[in-house]
Write a protein that holds these residues in place. Structure first.
Motif, PDB file in Angstrom:
ATOM      1  N   UNK A 149       0.762  -1.101  -0.038  1.00 16.42           N
ATOM      2  CA  UNK A 149       0.038  -0.137  -0.020  1.00 16.42           C
ATOM      3  C   UNK A 149       1.017   1.182   0.168  1.00 16.42           C
ATOM      4  N   UNK A 150       2.123   1.103   0.778  1.00 16.00           N
ATOM      5  CA  UNK A 150       2.863   2.266   0.659  1.00 16.00           C
ATOM      6  C   UNK A 150       3.584   2.697  -0.642  1.00 16.00           C
ATOM      7  N   UNK A 151       3.769   1.493  -1.504  1.00 13.69           N
ATOM      8  CA  UNK A 151       4.242   1.545  -2.847  1.00 13.69           C
ATOM      9  C   UNK A 151       3.185   2.239  -3.706  1.00 13.69           C
ATOM     10  N   UNK A 152       1.795   1.736  -3.497  1.00 12.93           N
ATOM     11  CA  UNK A 152       1.018   2.470  -4.383  1.00 12.93           C
ATOM     12  C   UNK A 152       0.556   3.750  -4.315  1.00 12.93           C
ATOM     13  N   UNK A 153       0.588   4.158  -2.831  1.00 15.09           N
ATOM     14  CA  UNK A 153       0.469   5.650  -2.554  1.00 15.09           C
ATOM     15  C   UNK A 153       1.530   6.631  -3.065  1.00 15.09           C
ATOM     16  N   UNK A 154       2.783   6.326  -3.052  1.00 18.35           N
ATOM     17  CA  UNK A 154       3.723   6.772  -3.486  1.00 18.35           C
ATOM     18  C   UNK A 154       3.570   6.906  -5.023  1.00 18.35           C
ATOM     19  N   UNK A 155       3.348   5.813  -5.689  1.00 22.94           N
ATOM     20  CA  UNK A 155       3.190   5.576  -7.128  1.00 22.94           C
ATOM     21  C   UNK A 155       2.118   6.632  -7.625  1.00 22.94           C
ATOM     22  N   UNK A 156       0.985   6.767  -7.077  1.00 15.53           N
ATOM     23  CA  UNK A 156      -0.159   7.511  -7.342  1.00 15.53           C
ATOM     24  C   UNK A 156       0.246   9.078  -7.484  1.00 15.53           C
ATOM     25  N   UNK A 157       0.741   9.495  -6.425  1.00 15.19           N
ATOM     26  CA  UNK A 157       1.192  10.893  -6.366  1.00 15.19           C
ATOM     27  C   UNK A 157       2.626  11.182  -7.130  1.00 15.19           C
ATOM     28  N   UNK A 158       3.320  10.377  -7.309  1.00 18.41           N
ATOM     29  CA  UNK A 158       4.737  10.379  -8.043  1.00 18.41           C
ATOM     30  C   UNK A 158       4.259  10.256  -9.642  1.00 18.41           C
ATOM     31  N   UNK A 159       3.120   9.719 -10.142  1.00 17.68           N
ATOM     32  CA  UNK A 159       3.033   9.660 -11.335  1.00 17.68           C
ATOM     33  C   UNK A 159       2.453  11.108 -11.749  1.00 17.68           C
TER      34      UNK A 159
END
Length: 226
Positions: free
Chosen positions: A16-26
């Protein structure tokens, strides 16, 4: 219900931490920011891992049962400031990267919330953060267009310039005037109108210069960074 962190909990929270960073990072990468997809993922994952470690240490080592799980998290909050500062760039009188620096700090907070098991709070924060970057960003640019602070120096062939036409051109172009000064001269040297102005980034500076040159008495136009 046990608060003990299992290996399955760790996998879920790191995912979930990976997904949270990926969404904002994208979103940041789509705007070609210095801190993009990979940076946000690594920060969110790192914050999640450090939060997990902060919780895991007291429950794993009996001698540290009275330890404070928030101590490592507190260091993450202060330490992320160094990365945020690296995302801020100064170009002349303009500052770039403040939103990206804030998003780095924000995604670290989301990662820590995920690591602590506050999934609902993390999801709401992630949704609101994404709304702020995507929707409010467009709204802000429409209502308050970004601008560059420039110095306009207009040279006239008269000792006492008639600035009415130039000021009207700037008004029509929606250029914000911060300060005005006039340097009078002789008939041979002419006079100068010096303006400190906020020029919207959407405007073509070369075209503005050409428009000002059409004003009566104008012989030279110089536009430079403050």
């Amino acid at each position: 219900m046990s608060n003990h962190i299992t290996e399955f909990d760790m996998i879920i929270r790191l995912g979930l931490g990976f997904m949270a960073g990926a969404i904002l990072g994208f979103e940041r990468s789509s705007r070609h920011q210095v801190a993009g997809l990979r940076t946000h993922i690594l920060i969110s994952l790192g914050a999640t891992l450090l939060m997990l470690l902060s919780i895991w240490i007291p429950q794993q080592f009996f001698d540290f049962k009275s330890g404070d799980p928030g101590r490592i998290a507190a260091q993450v909050v202060s330490g992320i400031g160094f990365l945020g500062a690296g995302a801020i760039i100064r170009l002349g009188n303009n500052i770039r990267g403040l939103t990206t620096a804030a998003s780095l700090w924000f995604v670290a907070a989301v990662g820590m919330a995920v690591g602590a098991g506050l999934f609902f709070a993390a999801a709401i924060a992630e949704a609101v953060g994404l709304f702020t970057l995507l929707v409010l960003g467009k709204f802000e640019r429409k209502i308050f267009p970004s601008e560059r602070l420039q110095i306009l120096e207009v040279t006239y062939n008269k000792s006492i310039p008639d600035t009415h036409q130039v000021m009207e051109i700037l008004k029509v172009s929606k250029i914000r005037i911060q300060s005005v000064s006039i340097i009078s001269g002789s008939k041979s040297k002419g006079s100068r109108l010096i303006l400190m102005a906020g020029i919207p980034e959407s405007l073509d500076i070369a075209q503005i210069s050409q428009d000002i040159k059409t004003a009566e008495g104008v012989i030279k136009v110089a536009i430079k960074e403050k």
